[in-house]
Write a protein that holds these residues in place. Structure first.
Motif, PDB file in Angstrom:
ATOM      1  N   PHE A 132       2.084   4.200 -31.118  1.00  0.00           N
ATOM      2  CA  PHE A 132       2.876   3.509 -30.097  1.00  0.00           C
ATOM      3  C   PHE A 132       2.983   2.003 -30.327  1.00  0.00           C
ATOM      4  O   PHE A 132       4.044   1.407 -30.097  1.00  0.00           O
ATOM      5  N   THR A 133       1.907   1.380 -30.806  1.00  0.00           N
ATOM      6  CA  THR A 133       1.902  -0.078 -30.878  1.00  0.00           C
ATOM      7  C   THR A 133       2.987  -0.644 -31.796  1.00  0.00           C
ATOM      8  O   THR A 133       3.672  -1.611 -31.425  1.00  0.00           O
ATOM      9  N   PRO A 134       3.234  -0.093 -32.994  1.00  0.00           N
ATOM     10  CA  PRO A 134       4.339  -0.619 -33.809  1.00  0.00           C
ATOM     11  C   PRO A 134       5.694  -0.486 -33.110  1.00  0.00           C
ATOM     12  O   PRO A 134       6.539  -1.379 -33.221  1.00  0.00           O
ATOM     13  N   TYR A 135       5.906   0.631 -32.429  1.00  0.00           N
ATOM     14  CA  TYR A 135       7.146   0.797 -31.666  1.00  0.00           C
ATOM     15  C   TYR A 135       7.222  -0.255 -30.561  1.00  0.00           C
ATOM     16  O   TYR A 135       8.272  -0.876 -30.341  1.00  0.00           O
ATOM     17  N   PHE A 136       6.111  -0.476 -29.867  1.00  0.00           N
ATOM     18  CA  PHE A 136       6.067  -1.446 -28.773  1.00  0.00           C
ATOM     19  C   PHE A 136       6.521  -2.822 -29.246  1.00  0.00           C
ATOM     20  O   PHE A 136       7.361  -3.470 -28.619  1.00  0.00           O
ATOM     21  N   VAL A 137       5.981  -3.273 -30.351  1.00  0.00           N
ATOM     22  CA  VAL A 137       6.269  -4.627 -30.833  1.00  0.00           C
ATOM     23  C   VAL A 137       7.750  -4.808 -31.168  1.00  0.00           C
ATOM     24  O   VAL A 137       8.318  -5.891 -30.967  1.00  0.00           O
ATOM     25  N   GLY A 138       8.403  -3.759 -31.635  1.00  0.00           N
ATOM     26  CA  GLY A 138       9.803  -3.875 -32.034  1.00  0.00           C
ATOM     27  C   GLY A 138      10.808  -3.487 -30.979  1.00  0.00           C
ATOM     28  O   GLY A 138      12.018  -3.659 -31.174  1.00  0.00           O
ATOM     29  N   GLU A 139      10.355  -2.976 -29.830  1.00  0.00           N
ATOM     30  CA  GLU A 139      11.274  -2.499 -28.787  1.00  0.00           C
ATOM     31  C   GLU A 139      12.055  -3.670 -28.195  1.00  0.00           C
ATOM     32  O   GLU A 139      11.531  -4.773 -28.035  1.00  0.00           O
ATOM     33  N   LYS A 140      13.321  -3.449 -27.832  1.00  0.00           N
ATOM     34  CA  LYS A 140      14.226  -4.554 -27.491  1.00  0.00           C
ATOM     35  C   LYS A 140      13.787  -5.344 -26.263  1.00  0.00           C
ATOM     36  O   LYS A 140      13.904  -6.582 -26.241  1.00  0.00           O
ATOM     37  N   SER A 141      13.276  -4.684 -25.219  1.00  0.00           N
ATOM     38  CA  SER A 141      12.873  -5.430 -24.019  1.00  0.00           C
ATOM     39  C   SER A 141      11.628  -6.265 -24.305  1.00  0.00           C
ATOM     40  O   SER A 141      11.484  -7.385 -23.779  1.00  0.00           O
ATOM     41  N   VAL A 142      10.737  -5.767 -25.139  1.00  0.00           N
ATOM     42  CA  VAL A 142       9.547  -6.527 -25.513  1.00  0.00           C
ATOM     43  C   VAL A 142       9.945  -7.730 -26.366  1.00  0.00           C
ATOM     44  O   VAL A 142       9.436  -8.844 -26.175  1.00  0.00           O
ATOM     45  N   LYS A 143      10.860  -7.533 -27.302  1.00  0.00           N
ATOM     46  CA  LYS A 143      11.326  -8.645 -28.139  1.00  0.00           C
ATOM     47  C   LYS A 143      11.988  -9.729 -27.297  1.00  0.00           C
ATOM     48  O   LYS A 143      11.810 -10.920 -27.537  1.00  0.00           O
ATOM     49  N   ALA A 144      12.749  -9.314 -26.264  1.00  0.00           N
ATOM     50  CA  ALA A 144      13.388 -10.290 -25.390  1.00  0.00           C
ATOM     51  C   ALA A 144      12.348 -11.113 -24.630  1.00  0.00           C
ATOM     52  O   ALA A 144      12.497 -12.333 -24.470  1.00  0.00           O
ATOM     53  N   LEU A 145      11.285 -10.466 -24.173  1.00  0.00           N
ATOM     54  CA  LEU A 145      10.217 -11.182 -23.484  1.00  0.00           C
ATOM     55  C   LEU A 145       9.525 -12.153 -24.436  1.00  0.00           C
ATOM     56  O   LEU A 145       9.219 -13.296 -24.068  1.00  0.00           O
ATOM     57  N   PHE A 146       9.291 -11.714 -25.661  1.00  0.00           N
ATOM     58  CA  PHE A 146       8.617 -12.566 -26.626  1.00  0.00           C
ATOM     59  C   PHE A 146       9.464 -13.789 -26.975  1.00  0.00           C
ATOM     60  O   PHE A 146       8.946 -14.887 -27.199  1.00  0.00           O
ATOM     61  N   PRO A 178       0.878  -7.645 -26.587  1.00  0.00           N
ATOM     62  CA  PRO A 178       1.545  -8.356 -27.688  1.00  0.00           C
ATOM     63  C   PRO A 178       2.861  -9.026 -27.279  1.00  0.00           C
ATOM     64  O   PRO A 178       3.441  -9.753 -28.077  1.00  0.00           O
ATOM     65  N   ALA A 179       3.350  -8.778 -26.048  1.00  0.00           N
ATOM     66  CA  ALA A 179       4.656  -9.325 -25.667  1.00  0.00           C
ATOM     67  C   ALA A 179       4.633 -10.838 -25.518  1.00  0.00           C
ATOM     68  O   ALA A 179       5.632 -11.510 -25.782  1.00  0.00           O
ATOM     69  N   ALA A 180       3.507 -11.399 -25.091  1.00  0.00           N
ATOM     70  CA  ALA A 180       3.345 -12.863 -24.972  1.00  0.00           C
ATOM     71  C   ALA A 180       4.531 -13.496 -24.256  1.00  0.00           C
ATOM     72  O   ALA A 180       5.182 -14.391 -24.770  1.00  0.00           O
ATOM     73  N   CYS A 181       4.785 -13.053 -23.013  1.00  0.00           N
ATOM     74  CA  CYS A 181       5.980 -13.513 -22.297  1.00  0.00           C
ATOM     75  C   CYS A 181       5.784 -14.852 -21.601  1.00  0.00           C
ATOM     76  O   CYS A 181       6.753 -15.439 -21.101  1.00  0.00           O
ATOM     77  N   HIS A 182       4.556 -15.351 -21.523  1.00  0.00           N
ATOM     78  CA  HIS A 182       4.330 -16.611 -20.823  1.00  0.00           C
ATOM     79  C   HIS A 182       4.805 -17.783 -21.670  1.00  0.00           C
ATOM     80  O   HIS A 182       4.678 -17.784 -22.893  1.00  0.00           O
ATOM     81  N   ARG A 183       5.353 -18.787 -20.981  1.00  0.00           N
ATOM     82  CA  ARG A 183       5.912 -19.947 -21.668  1.00  0.00           C
ATOM     83  C   ARG A 183       5.224 -21.212 -21.172  1.00  0.00           C
ATOM     84  O   ARG A 183       5.459 -21.667 -20.051  1.00  0.00           O
ATOM     85  N   LEU A 184       4.330 -21.751 -22.013  1.00  0.00           N
ATOM     86  CA  LEU A 184       3.656 -22.986 -21.661  1.00  0.00           C
ATOM     87  C   LEU A 184       4.562 -24.161 -22.008  1.00  0.00           C
ATOM     88  O   LEU A 184       5.026 -24.286 -23.146  1.00  0.00           O
ATOM     89  N   VAL A 185       4.793 -25.008 -21.029  1.00  0.00           N
ATOM     90  CA  VAL A 185       5.661 -26.170 -21.218  1.00  0.00           C
ATOM     91  C   VAL A 185       4.926 -27.422 -20.752  1.00  0.00           C
ATOM     92  O   VAL A 185       3.999 -27.357 -19.934  1.00  0.00           O
ATOM     93  N   ARG A 186       5.351 -28.562 -21.280  1.00  0.00           N
ATOM     94  CA  ARG A 186       4.701 -29.825 -20.947  1.00  0.00           C
ATOM     95  C   ARG A 186       5.731 -30.874 -20.561  1.00  0.00           C
ATOM     96  O   ARG A 186       6.759 -31.032 -21.240  1.00  0.00           O
TER      97      ARG A 186
END
Length: 601
Positions: free
Chosen positions: A222-236, A289-297
């Motif tokens: 599942f994990t390789p599929y997860f990393v490449g899935e379109k909604s996950v890529k958009a979040l990343f 692995p999605a890492a959707c958080h965006r740290l800004v300064r």
């Protein structure tokens, strides 16, 4: 079988005891929000004053938490909301959920009220009571830093800021600097209990599962599929901030206290602008692995925050503030003082309109001017901030401005206008917390064009919304991030419930099917509904402003009362409820919930 461990902590007696019946509760209600809501009922939360020691505050992980399953690094909190008076609940990421389990507890029930400021340390399934007098008055981020230095960087800390101490009714419980149990006022519940913080200290870095080889095999596939899935890529690629552009281009971005659906100058606070001038790095919750958080300064103010869509909508769109530096500053204040940014933005927008109507004597207007001072006044209940700390519903009642107050059951809505995204009309009306976008995630159906598209509110859309409400209840109980709805194939027509059942079987060792997983979700929805009615939730309705037309790009968008009433009628029938939205006795019996009724107690 996977064991489920629970503790009940009494602050008044400074005592802790094992929870009873945790295994059965987990089988009926999965974990997380489901199990927490069950113990909320068991400890009489539906009968308690929200700001009394009798209000149980419950933190819960789920069966997938800490297992390494992608997007499973979350936890749930349940209590009676001091803002709405009905079930209060929230959900957060970071590392809290896994570390709770690593510290030897799956469910922590906090009862009573301490005599003096206190914090709890949970380690190896035991609880210590520590004096927090030196922490009282600190902001949430400072508090966390002090406790991490004392208990180690691997610990997970929950802390409140001054807003929680001052019983602001939408105060948050903060974690990992920028993450919160944000909605419905859990921070005020902690403040009323004189509970400044809870520290979970891990003794290991894994949880036991019933079928480790099968789970490992699933994750390898599942994990390789997860990393490449379109909604996950958009979040990343853009986190949730990417929605600012989508919302303003589609015309569902609430602005100027819900009087418009696009913000003037929105391009300045969209993801391309933040990425170009403010972006530091992405960040992720544990086991994601999605890492959707965006740290800004902000160089102007020298502060970093984790910026996301709802904060930009609430503190920017609703108030008319389109300056990224000012939004970062407001976000930082909200994080440190400990307040839900959605309710905070709704309250400030209401205050601006009230001032323009001559009902509130403050110097504010649409834009960024004066907002930082107002945020501080609310947290410390200074001047007009004392009124606004009560939330939009109560402030409007006292000022006689109910007709411009935008809330459902006291909860200020999230950033999706239901006149444009009509599935959200039903979502807001039946949401178990009030105007809660995550109750059914109907915005994802509307934006994605499911079930007739964004302007549909017929039977197909109602069925889809009800289905996604079950997905939401299950995800809150596993606990999985709701951004996983795409990658786990949870949209109507998908096989997501079967996938979840497979994971539950591997983790718990008990036989789950897609049908039994969905039935558990329906059970959670009905239990929640029953308890909310016991707490006086009242009829399902929407604020007056949502029934007034709104224009976007020369088109008028209208939501009628008849549309909503028809959708509610269909929804009640689907749920097995009567014409006023009350679960029928036969529905409760079928779902093994007859213990909730007086005859079943």
């Amino acid at each position: 079988m996977q064991s489920v461990r629970g503790l009940a902590v009494d602050l008044s007696k400074r005592a802790a005891n094992p929870l009873e019946d945790v295994g059965r509760a987990a089988r009926l209600f999965v974990g997380g929000r489901g199990v927490a809501t069950y113990y909320f009922w068991r400890f009489g939360g539906h009968l308690a004053d929200p700001l009394s020691g009798d209000n149980p505050l419950i933190f819960a992980a789920g069966p997938l938490t800490g297992t390494g399953v992608p997007m499973s690094g979350r936890a749930a909190a349940v209590f009676r909301s001091p803002l709405t008076g009905i079930l209060g609940a929230s959900n957060l990421g970071g590392k809290l959920g896994p570390v709770m389990r690593f510290a030897g507890v799956d469910v922590l029930v906090v009862l009573g009220r301490a005599e003096r400021p206190t914090y709890l340390v949970v380690q190896e399934g035991r609880v210590e009571f520590r004096d927090a007098s030196h922490l009282w008055g600190m902001d949430a981020i400072e508090t966390e830093e002090v406790l991490l230095r004392e208990h180690g960087r691997n610990a997970a800390v929950l802390a409140i800021g001054p807003a929680g101490e001052n019983l602001v009714r939408f105060a948050s419980i903060n974690h990992d600097m920028w993450r919160q149990f944000g909605r419905t006022g859990g921070g005020a519940v902690m403040g009323a209990k004189k509970l400044k913080a809870v520290v979970f200290v891990p003794e290991k870095r894994q949880v036991d599962v019933a079928m480790p080889e099968k789970l490992s095999d699933f994750l390898r596939r599942f994990t390789p599929y997860f990393v490449g899935e379109k909604s996950v890529k958009a979040l990343f690629e853009g986190g949730t901030v990417r929605l600012v552009e989508i919302a303003n281009q589609m015309g569902f971005f609430p602005a100027y206290n819900w009087q418009r659906v696009s913000l003037d100058g929105w391009e300045s606070v969209a993801w391309p602008a933040f990425k170009k001038g403010y972006f530091v790095k992405p960040a992720a919750c544990m086991h994601c692995p999605a890492a959707c958080h965006r740290l800004v300064r902000s160089g102007k103010y020298g502060v970093n925050v984790d910026i996301e869509y709802e904060t930009i909508f609430a503190l920017g769109g609703l108030t008319g503030c389109a300056d990224p530096d000012e939004l970062i500053k407001l976000n930082d204040l909200a994080d440190r003082l400990g307040m839900d940014t959605i309710s905070l933005g709704g309250v400030i927008a209401f205050a601006i309109e009230a001032a323009k109507l001559g009902k509130l004597n403050i110097e504010v207007d649409w834009g960024c001017g004066g907002l930082a001072r107002l945020v501080e006044d609310i947290a410390y209940r200074r001047g007009v901030g004392d009124l606004l700390a009560e939330g939009v519903r109560e402030a409007a009642r006292r000022l006689g401005l109910e007709h411009v107050a935008v809330h459902v059951r006291g909860l200020e809505p999230a950033g999706y206008d239901p006149r444009v995204l009509k599935g959200m009309a039903l979502n807001y009306a039946v949401g178990y917390r009030g105007a809660d976008h995550l109750a059914t995630m109907a915005y994802a159906l509307d934006i994605g064009g499911y079930a007739g598209g964004p302007q549909s509110l017929g039977e197909e859309k109602v069925r889809a919304v009800a289905y996604m409400e079950e997905v939401s209840a299950l995800f809150d109980s596993l606990v999985l991030c709701k951004f996983g709805r795409g990658v786990y194939d949870m949209y109507p027509g998908g096989r997501g419930f079967d996938t979840i059942a497979e994971l539950l079987t591997y983790v718990t060792g008990e036989p789950w099917t897609g049908a039994s997983a969905r039935e558990a979700a329906v059970r959670i929805v009905n239990m929640t509904r029953f308890l909310n009615l016991q707490m006086g939730a009242g009829p399902d309705s929407l604020p007056e402003r949502f029934f007034k037309p709104v224009r976007f790009e020369d088109k008028e968008y209208v939501l009628t009362r008849e549309e909503l009433e028809n959708a509610l009628r269909i929804y009640y029938e689907l749920r097995g409820w009567d014409g006023e939205g009350r679960p029928l006795p036969e529905t409760l019996r079928r779902l093994q919930l007859d213990f909730l009724t007086p005859q079943g107690v």
